[in-house]
Design an enzyme around this catalytic site. Structure first.
Site, mmCIF file in Angstrom:
data_model
loop_
_atom_site.group_PDB
_atom_site.id
_atom_site.type_symbol
_atom_site.label_atom_id
_atom_site.label_comp_id
_atom_site.label_asym_id
_atom_site.label_seq_id
_atom_site.Cartn_x
_atom_site.Cartn_y
_atom_site.Cartn_z
ATOM 1 N N GLU A 1 0.804 -1.345 -0.052
ATOM 2 C CA GLU A 1 0.021 0.091 -0.210
ATOM 3 C C GLU A 1 0.935 1.291 0.040
ATOM 4 O O GLU A 1 2.117 1.095 0.513
ATOM 5 C CB GLU A 1 -1.003 0.004 1.342
ATOM 6 C CG GLU A 1 -2.344 -0.070 0.749
ATOM 7 C CD GLU A 1 -3.245 0.161 2.129
ATOM 8 O OE1 GLU A 1 -4.439 -0.273 2.049
ATOM 9 O OE2 GLU A 1 -2.768 0.810 3.093
ATOM 10 N N CYS B 1 2.785 -1.990 15.794
ATOM 11 C CA CYS B 1 2.727 -1.525 14.298
ATOM 12 C C CYS B 1 1.771 -2.640 13.767
ATOM 13 O O CYS B 1 2.223 -3.849 13.882
ATOM 14 C CB CYS B 1 4.075 -1.346 13.877
ATOM 15 S SG CYS B 1 4.065 -1.159 12.150
ATOM 16 N N GLU C 1 10.724 -1.828 6.633
ATOM 17 C CA GLU C 1 12.049 -1.229 7.173
ATOM 18 C C GLU C 1 12.804 -0.731 6.078
ATOM 19 O O GLU C 1 13.549 -1.831 5.627
ATOM 20 C CB GLU C 1 12.773 -2.080 8.268
ATOM 21 C CG GLU C 1 13.829 -1.454 8.672
ATOM 22 C CD GLU C 1 13.983 -0.036 9.103
ATOM 23 O OE1 GLU C 1 13.159 0.155 10.092
ATOM 24 O OE2 GLU C 1 14.935 0.489 8.783
ATOM 25 N N SER D 1 12.416 6.748 7.016
ATOM 26 C CA SER D 1 12.304 6.562 8.308
ATOM 27 C C SER D 1 12.860 5.181 8.795
ATOM 28 O O SER D 1 12.533 4.300 8.211
ATOM 29 C CB SER D 1 10.818 6.683 8.718
ATOM 30 O OG SER D 1 10.604 6.296 9.824
ATOM 31 N N HIS E 1 10.607 6.158 19.799
ATOM 32 C CA HIS E 1 9.524 5.603 20.547
ATOM 33 C C HIS E 1 9.781 5.122 22.069
ATOM 34 O O HIS E 1 8.771 4.521 22.716
ATOM 35 C CB HIS E 1 8.699 4.640 19.892
ATOM 36 C CG HIS E 1 8.549 4.694 18.573
ATOM 37 N ND1 HIS E 1 8.052 5.954 18.102
ATOM 38 C CD2 HIS E 1 8.506 3.904 17.462
ATOM 39 C CE1 HIS E 1 7.860 5.966 16.749
ATOM 40 N NE2 HIS E 1 8.008 4.783 16.338
HETATM 41 N N1 SAH Z 1 10.027 0.697 9.487
HETATM 42 C C1 SAH Z 1 10.145 1.899 9.580
HETATM 43 C C2 SAH Z 1 9.399 2.775 8.557
HETATM 44 C C3 SAH Z 1 7.808 2.564 8.465
HETATM 45 S S1 SAH Z 1 7.011 2.689 10.017
HETATM 46 C C4 SAH Z 1 10.099 2.634 11.003
HETATM 47 O O1 SAH Z 1 9.821 1.916 11.787
HETATM 48 O O2 SAH Z 1 10.527 3.784 11.179
HETATM 49 C C5 SAH Z 1 6.465 4.710 9.679
HETATM 50 C C6 SAH Z 1 6.052 5.187 11.099
HETATM 51 O O3 SAH Z 1 4.915 4.677 11.576
HETATM 52 C C7 SAH Z 1 7.072 4.618 12.254
HETATM 53 O O4 SAH Z 1 7.650 5.981 13.081
HETATM 54 C C8 SAH Z 1 6.038 3.849 13.249
HETATM 55 O O5 SAH Z 1 6.659 3.642 14.459
HETATM 56 C C9 SAH Z 1 4.812 4.411 12.965
HETATM 57 N N2 SAH Z 1 3.712 3.729 13.340
HETATM 58 C C10 SAH Z 1 3.559 2.511 13.271
HETATM 59 N N3 SAH Z 1 2.621 2.143 14.080
HETATM 60 C C11 SAH Z 1 1.937 3.082 14.327
HETATM 61 C C12 SAH Z 1 0.560 3.395 15.120
HETATM 62 N N4 SAH Z 1 -0.097 2.415 15.331
HETATM 63 N N5 SAH Z 1 0.441 4.691 15.344
HETATM 64 C C13 SAH Z 1 1.246 5.723 15.175
HETATM 65 N N6 SAH Z 1 2.389 5.635 14.236
HETATM 66 C C14 SAH Z 1 2.558 4.273 14.019
HETATM 67 FE FE1 SF4 Z 2 6.381 -1.216 11.673
HETATM 68 FE FE2 SF4 Z 2 8.440 0.239 11.086
HETATM 69 FE FE3 SF4 Z 2 8.343 -1.668 13.336
HETATM 70 FE FE4 SF4 Z 2 8.597 -2.615 10.765
HETATM 71 S S1 SF4 Z 2 10.160 -1.428 11.603
HETATM 72 S S2 SF4 Z 2 7.254 -3.194 12.565
HETATM 73 S S3 SF4 Z 2 7.199 -0.997 9.760
HETATM 74 S S4 SF4 Z 2 7.334 0.470 12.995
#
Ligand code: SAH
Ligand code: SF4
Length: 369
Positions: free
Chosen positions: A95, A130, A171, A202, A227
């Site tokens: 997506e 996530c 990632e 990110s 986080h």
């Molecule tokens: N894997 C990478 C990029 C994809 S996730 C990373 O983790 O940075 C993109 C962003 O969405 C990240 O900051 C992640 O922590 C955030 N994210 C994931 N699930 C979420 C949720 N339920 N609410 C708010 N942000 C979320």
């Molecule tokens: Fe989600 Fe990013 Fe964590 Fe993967 S690394 S599980 S995309 S927050």
């Protein structure tokens, strides 16, 4: 080599295309002509590249995959985020999210249209909050599949995208080679021409790759999903922290900041997990050490997961502690314009889309018979 892998033309850099054409006895300027078709005229099938010799068109059609990822469905309205579900050539689903011009993106006025792209099918890192990581990792995307997300979303929406965030599924630093290649194509004047400062990658914190990025010439931006400001809290929600604990991660960030540019922090606020005053003070120390701006994101509820977002009052308290320490921090207010929330919920949306798509595909043959 290139032909054997049956990559798409969108997977190639201009110089690779030129080298490939040269091997086949073609003049170098043909590469520019092809890039023009791909990125200006938005034609991906060699058969339609009418200013190329017929023999070359046929050869390219044989050598390269010309079918693009297919848009299966689009969710959302035009004035908020729109989610595009793609079926890749091998049937896997990913997506992308289109976020329209927003008054408060990252706390700054933004008249930019942003796309949030996926870099992998699924994610291996299994962060506990996530949706994208819930079902594990399936495969990496190639650069062409990343570039095609932009092309298809521009085509479907009729909007020109001028901001790209790698915050969709996956990632990005675990698929670094393809992500860097995609960034070069997205950034190149012969490609999609998006300014490097409007491309953000990110990461959940892969320390060795962060060091590697410090040596990368393209000046895109890096966001770190922090986080948690202590190992105890971070490890509880992000298993990657056991592999690269904060000491190791922050040293890699020091190196990046020294050699390159700033890092921006993303910090999801999850009730009773990482939203204490103590965490705010610790986060401020880390942000000061790296001169990082902090982006606070109230957690977006994921069905089936136990976490929730703190009260508004608690969110604001956390924010004000950072500010009292002199840290530049923003707290997201508009739900609909929340990039991370829009992107962090891919799996649920995918399910909805899949359900719609299966209804479509199961009824249409019946209708036509
Ligand atoms: N894997 C990478 C990029 C994809 S996730 C990373 O983790 O940075 C993109 C962003 O969405 C990240 O900051 C992640 O922590 C955030 N994210 C994931 N699930 C979420 C949720 N339920 N609410 C708010 N942000 C979320
Ligand atoms: Fe989600 Fe990013 Fe964590 Fe993967 S690394 S599980 S995309 S927050």
């Amino acid at each position: 080599m290139l032909a054997a892998a049956k990559s798409s033309l969108h997977d190639l850099l201009l110089e690779e295309l030129a080298a490939h054409l040269k091997e086949h006895g073609q003049p170098a300027y043909r590469a520019r002509q092809i890039a023009d078709w791909l990125y200006r005229k938005r034609v991906s099938s060699p058969g339609e590249m009418t200013d190329l010799p017929q023999a070359l068109r046929m050869e390219l059609a044989k050598q390269f995959e010309s079918s693009k990822s297919e848009v299966v469905c689009i969710l959302g309205s035009e004035d908020t985020t729109q989610k595009f579900l793609f079926r890749l050539r091998d049937g896997n689903l990913i997506e992308s999210v289109l976020i329209p011009a927003s008054p408060a993106l990252y706390g700054e006025a933004s008249d930019r249209r942003t796309i949030c792209v996926s870099s992998q099918v699924g994610c291996a890192y299994g962060c506990k909050f996530c949706a994208s990581g819930l079902e594990g990792w399936t495969r990496n995307l190639d650069a062409g599949e990343i570039v095609q997300q932009l092309i298809a979303v521009e085509e479907q929406s009729g909007e020109r995208i001028d901001n790209v965030v790698f915050m969709g599924m996956g990632e990005p630093l675990a698929n670094l080679k393809s992500v860097l290649r995609a960034i070069r194509i997205i950034n190149a004047p012969w490609g999609l021409g998006v300014g490097a400062r409007h491309i953000t990658v990110s990461t959940s914190g892969l320390a060795p790759q962060i060091r590697q990025l410090a040596a990368e010439p393209t000046q895109f931006r890096l966001a770190l999903s922090l986080h948690g400001a202590t190992d105890e809290v971070r490890s509880r929600i992000m298993p990657v922290n056991r592999k690269y604990p904060l000491k190791v991660l922050l040293e890699a960030c020091d190196d990046y900041v020294r050699r390159k540019r700033r890092i921006m922090f993303e910090y999801i606020l999850i009730a009773d997990v990482n939203d204490t005053e103590e965490q705010a003070h610790e986060l401020a120390k880390i942000a000061r050490r790296l001169s990082a701006k902090v982006n606070l994101i109230p957690y977006n509820t994921v069905e089936g997961l136990e976490w929730s977002r703190p009260s508004r009052l608690r969110q604001e308290r956390f924010h004000s502690i950072l500010r009292d320490h002199g840290i530049v921090a923003t707290l997201r207010r508009e739900k609909g314009h929340d990039i991370a929330a829009a992107c962090g919920q891919l799996r649920l949306q995918t399910r909805r889309c899949e359900a719609d798509a299966s209804v479509l595909s199961s009824t249409s043959p019946a209708l036509s018979s």
